[in-house]
Design a protein around this motif. Structure first.
Motif, PDB file in Angstrom:
ATOM      1  N   ASP A 470      98.943  36.234  17.816  1.00 29.87           N
ATOM      2  CA  ASP A 470      98.399  34.970  18.305  1.00 29.87           C
ATOM      3  C   ASP A 470      97.870  34.108  17.165  1.00 29.87           C
ATOM      4  O   ASP A 470      97.065  33.191  17.386  1.00 29.87           O
ATOM      5  CB  ASP A 470      97.270  35.236  19.316  1.00 29.87           C
ATOM      6  CG  ASP A 470      97.810  35.789  20.628  1.00 29.87           C
ATOM      7  OD1 ASP A 470      98.938  35.436  20.999  1.00 29.87           O
ATOM      8  OD2 ASP A 470      97.099  36.588  21.272  1.00 29.87           O
ATOM      9  N   ASN A 471      98.325  34.367  15.968  1.00 29.93           N
ATOM     10  CA  ASN A 471      97.932  33.576  14.797  1.00 29.93           C
ATOM     11  C   ASN A 471      99.097  32.694  14.363  1.00 29.93           C
ATOM     12  O   ASN A 471     100.177  33.202  14.030  1.00 29.93           O
ATOM     13  CB  ASN A 471      97.512  34.500  13.646  1.00 29.93           C
ATOM     14  CG  ASN A 471      96.330  35.375  14.020  1.00 29.93           C
ATOM     15  OD1 ASN A 471      95.275  34.874  14.407  1.00 29.93           O
ATOM     16  ND2 ASN A 471      96.513  36.685  13.931  1.00 29.93           N
ATOM     17  N   ALA A 495      92.908  23.045  16.656  1.00 31.80           N
ATOM     18  CA  ALA A 495      92.578  24.447  16.364  1.00 31.80           C
ATOM     19  C   ALA A 495      91.380  24.895  17.192  1.00 31.80           C
ATOM     20  O   ALA A 495      91.346  26.042  17.685  1.00 31.80           O
ATOM     21  CB  ALA A 495      92.293  24.614  14.879  1.00 31.80           C
ATOM     22  N   GLU A 496      90.417  24.005  17.386  1.00 27.39           N
ATOM     23  CA  GLU A 496      89.249  24.338  18.208  1.00 27.39           C
ATOM     24  C   GLU A 496      89.645  24.479  19.675  1.00 27.39           C
ATOM     25  O   GLU A 496      89.193  25.388  20.368  1.00 27.39           O
ATOM     26  CB  GLU A 496      88.177  23.257  18.058  1.00 27.39           C
ATOM     27  CG  GLU A 496      87.472  23.277  16.715  1.00 27.39           C
ATOM     28  CD  GLU A 496      86.727  24.585  16.489  1.00 27.39           C
ATOM     29  OE1 GLU A 496      86.033  25.055  17.428  1.00 27.39           O
ATOM     30  OE2 GLU A 496      86.843  25.160  15.388  1.00 27.39           O
ATOM     31  N   LEU A 498      92.547  25.304  20.926  1.00 20.22           N
ATOM     32  CA  LEU A 498      93.410  26.455  21.183  1.00 20.22           C
ATOM     33  C   LEU A 498      92.653  27.783  21.165  1.00 20.22           C
ATOM     34  O   LEU A 498      93.176  28.800  21.623  1.00 20.22           O
ATOM     35  CB  LEU A 498      94.553  26.500  20.169  1.00 20.22           C
ATOM     36  CG  LEU A 498      95.657  25.451  20.354  1.00 20.22           C
ATOM     37  CD1 LEU A 498      96.721  25.602  19.275  1.00 20.22           C
ATOM     38  CD2 LEU A 498      96.290  25.550  21.738  1.00 20.22           C
ATOM     39  N   LYS A 499      91.432  27.765  20.660  1.00 21.90           N
ATOM     40  CA  LYS A 499      90.647  28.998  20.663  1.00 21.90           C
ATOM     41  C   LYS A 499      90.413  29.508  22.086  1.00 21.90           C
ATOM     42  O   LYS A 499      90.341  30.717  22.316  1.00 21.90           O
ATOM     43  CB  LYS A 499      89.305  28.761  19.958  1.00 21.90           C
ATOM     44  CG  LYS A 499      89.413  28.663  18.442  1.00 21.90           C
ATOM     45  CD  LYS A 499      88.043  28.445  17.813  1.00 21.90           C
ATOM     46  CE  LYS A 499      88.156  28.342  16.288  1.00 21.90           C
ATOM     47  NZ  LYS A 499      86.830  28.094  15.649  1.00 21.90           N
ATOM     48  N   THR A 500      90.311  28.569  23.051  1.00 19.96           N
ATOM     49  CA  THR A 500      90.105  28.984  24.440  1.00 19.96           C
ATOM     50  C   THR A 500      91.314  29.720  24.997  1.00 19.96           C
ATOM     51  O   THR A 500      91.199  30.453  25.976  1.00 19.96           O
ATOM     52  CB  THR A 500      89.801  27.768  25.327  1.00 19.96           C
ATOM     53  OG1 THR A 500      90.925  26.866  25.309  1.00 19.96           O
ATOM     54  CG2 THR A 500      88.569  27.027  24.845  1.00 19.96           C
ATOM     55  N   GLY A 502      92.967  31.806  23.120  1.00 17.93           N
ATOM     56  CA  GLY A 502      93.109  32.999  22.295  1.00 17.93           C
ATOM     57  C   GLY A 502      94.037  32.805  21.119  1.00 17.93           C
ATOM     58  O   GLY A 502      94.547  33.785  20.563  1.00 17.93           O
ATOM     59  N   ILE A 503      94.257  31.559  20.689  1.00 19.09           N
ATOM     60  CA  ILE A 503      95.178  31.238  19.611  1.00 19.09           C
ATOM     61  C   ILE A 503      94.415  30.770  18.383  1.00 19.09           C
ATOM     62  O   ILE A 503      93.512  29.927  18.472  1.00 19.09           O
ATOM     63  CB  ILE A 503      96.170  30.133  20.051  1.00 19.09           C
ATOM     64  CG1 ILE A 503      97.010  30.599  21.241  1.00 19.09           C
ATOM     65  CG2 ILE A 503      97.069  29.706  18.881  1.00 19.09           C
ATOM     66  CD1 ILE A 503      97.947  31.744  20.934  1.00 19.09           C
ATOM     67  N   THR A 504      94.776  31.297  17.226  1.00 22.18           N
ATOM     68  CA  THR A 504      94.236  30.837  15.947  1.00 22.18           C
ATOM     69  C   THR A 504      95.271  29.984  15.243  1.00 22.18           C
ATOM     70  O   THR A 504      96.403  30.432  14.997  1.00 22.18           O
ATOM     71  CB  THR A 504      93.855  32.036  15.053  1.00 22.18           C
ATOM     72  OG1 THR A 504      92.868  32.829  15.724  1.00 22.18           O
ATOM     73  CG2 THR A 504      93.299  31.552  13.726  1.00 22.18           C
ATOM     74  N   THR A 506      96.176  27.631  11.929  1.00 23.76           N
ATOM     75  CA  THR A 506      95.881  27.156  10.576  1.00 23.76           C
ATOM     76  C   THR A 506      97.038  26.285  10.120  1.00 23.76           C
ATOM     77  O   THR A 506      98.144  26.334  10.694  1.00 23.76           O
ATOM     78  CB  THR A 506      95.690  28.333   9.593  1.00 23.76           C
ATOM     79  OG1 THR A 506      96.878  29.158   9.615  1.00 23.76           O
ATOM     80  CG2 THR A 506      94.486  29.168   9.999  1.00 23.76           C
TER      81      THR A 506
END
Length: 508
Positions: A470-471, A495-496, A498-500, A502-504, A506
């Protein structure tokens, strides 16, 4: 483990192919197997079983256990015949009764296991379109405008069209099974009960009566089991020489009332299998004849299942109704098609890079992604504020020719999730087998939309996408991000968000 693919039928694979169509109706289950080639269809096998699915739907919109088992046993027999057929060579659809099933029902999953192929639930107007497609191919070529009537177990479809194109489509909530259960539940038929049934049928037709009367149809055509059974009796009794006349219907009605009970009805051409729902079918057809002013109706052997086969053939010839519908929506709602195509191209580029790490190799996934990319701004026709919600609502609830209900739900989820807050609950509500797949397609769409937010025709980001679990890492060549500081800021915000999910994310 790879996720289950989104069950979207694909085009058949070669010019000469054996395909099958399965119609899970409210009265009977039908299957045809056909050999196609050079634009022609040759039916090589037919199977039919009177499952009476509509009789088993209780007040909680769940199937009675005995009816469910009867249906599954039938599908297992069909599945034996279809063993070895590749995915995409079988099109199975559910109609009125399955449209009403409670969302928590596990019947569809069990039915797909029994059949061995995906089952799509189609909306009433989509059923009408496919019926017309089948009927149009079953009739001699002509330019006249036709009224087509198809009476099923739980619904009645009426269509006006010319050639192979349906112009008016409607699905009415009445059929031979439902009418029989409501007005002739004990098998008794009286003048009063028949009057009430016909009046109820007329009330169902009434909202669309005028538009169909004024549509300019020249000939009336009936299809499927109920109308074919009525025509067989009318012909065998000598009441109608060709098809069904209004006078023959009156005589059939009078014969039913005189008999008093369906079980004692003695009519030439009437099979024991058809008797239990015959009175309901007569009431529905009488209501349609009277309300729409039909004097005579010819009968066609082709209907929904043949329409499904011709739809498969059309997809092979690149005449996919999905594509026509997406194009029609784009034009009707004045979408920026050039922008949509740019988003589509970037989305598909990212998709191909995500195929292996995210197990998205099924050929049907990019089609959903492409359609969502082209329609992601549909909601702007309502309002710019939260337009992703408006677009999702339209896609979920509109009559989209060629699309199944599940396809519309998936498409709506992609459009809803293409911007702003990631709608985790929307994906959690999808069938288990397609949740992760659809969520990943949505993430790809979000990135493609973001990269084209400036709507510049000269901007070609073309990032490299690397995925480990998931990165996600987006790698932009030639200092592209340095020249696009707004995009860098938007990627930071994304990026913020997608954190919900479960995705990181960069980027560099």
């Amino acid at each position: 483990m790879p996720e289950a693919p989104i069950p979207i039928p694909t085009a058949i694979g070669s010019l000469h192919e054996t395909v099958a169509a399965v119609d899970l109706g409210s009265n009977s289950f039908h299957m045809i197997v056909a050999r196609i080639g050079d634009g022609h269809m040759q039916i090589i096998d037919r199977l039919k079983e009177p499952v009476r699915l509509g009789e088993g739907l209780n007040n909680e919109k769940r199937l009675l256990p005995e009816v469910e088992e009867r249906a599954l046993a039938c599908l297992e027999r069909f599945g034996q015949r279809l063993r070895g057929f590749p995915l995409g060579a079988v099109r199975a659809v559910g109609t009125n009764t399955l449209r009403q099933l409670h969302p928590d029902s596990q019947f569809i999953e069990r039915a797909e296991t029994a059949l061995g192929h995906p089952i799509a639930i189609i909306a009433g107007r989509e059923e009408a379109r496919l019926i017309y497609l089948g009927v149009a191919h079953g009739l001699a070529a002509g330019t006249e405008r036709r009224l087509v009537v198809d009476i099923g177990g739980g619904s009645t479809e009426i269509i006006v069209g010319r050639g192979f194109s349906a112009r008016l489509r409607e699905s009415l909530h009445m059929g031979c099974v439902t009418m029989n259960l409501r007005y002739f539940p004990d098998g008794r038929v009286s003048a009063k009960s028949m009057d009430r049934a016909e009046l109820a049928g007329a009330l169902e037709v009434r909202p669309v009566r005028e538009i169909f009367r004024k549509s300019g149809w020249e000939t009336a055509v009936g299809s499927s089991g109920t109308i074919k059974a009525i025509a067989a009796v009318a012909t065998a009794e000598g009441w109608s020489e060709d098809g069904i006349s209004a006078a023959a219907l009156v005589r059939l009605r009078d014969a039913l009332v005189s008999a008093g009970r369906v079980a004692t009805l003695d009519l030439k051409g009437l099979t024991e299998e058809r008797k239990p729902v015959f009175a309901g079918g007569i009431a529905v057809l009488r209501a349609v004849f009277e309300t729409l002013g039909i004097e005579h109706m010819q009968v066609c052997d082709y209907a929904l299942r043949e329409g499904l086969v011709y739809e498969l053939m059309g997809r092979h010839r690149h005449e996919d109704m999905h594509e026509r519908t997406v194009l029609t929506l784009s034009r009707h709602f004045h979408l920026d098609q050039t922008h949509g195509r740019r988003v589509e191209a970037t989305a598909l580029s990212l998709y191909h890079q995500a195929t292996a790490p995210w197990c998205l190799s099924d050929s049907r996934c990019p089609r959903m992604l492409a359609w969502a990319a082209r329609l992601h701004e549909l909601g702007l026709v309502v309002s710019h504020s939260q337009y992703q919600k408006h677009g999702a609502y339209l896609l979920r609830n509109a009559d989209l020719a060629g699309f199944t209900r599940q396809e519309q739900v998936v498409l709506a989820a992609l459009v809803l999730g293409h911007r702003r807050k990631f709608p985790v609950q929307e994906f959690a509500a999808l069938p288990t087998g397609i949740q992760d797949c659809t969520k990943r397609l949505c993430i790809i769409l979000r990135l493609a939309v973001l990269l084209h937010r400036g709507r510049s025709t000269d901007s070609t980001p073309n990032p490299t996408l690397q995925i480990v679990g998931d990165n996600l890492t987006l790698d932009f060549a030639d200092a592209w991000l340095d020249a696009h500081p707004l995009t860098r800021l938007e990627l930071e915000q994304e990026a913020e968000l997608l954190k919900t999910a479960g995705i990181t994310l960069t980027y560099q």
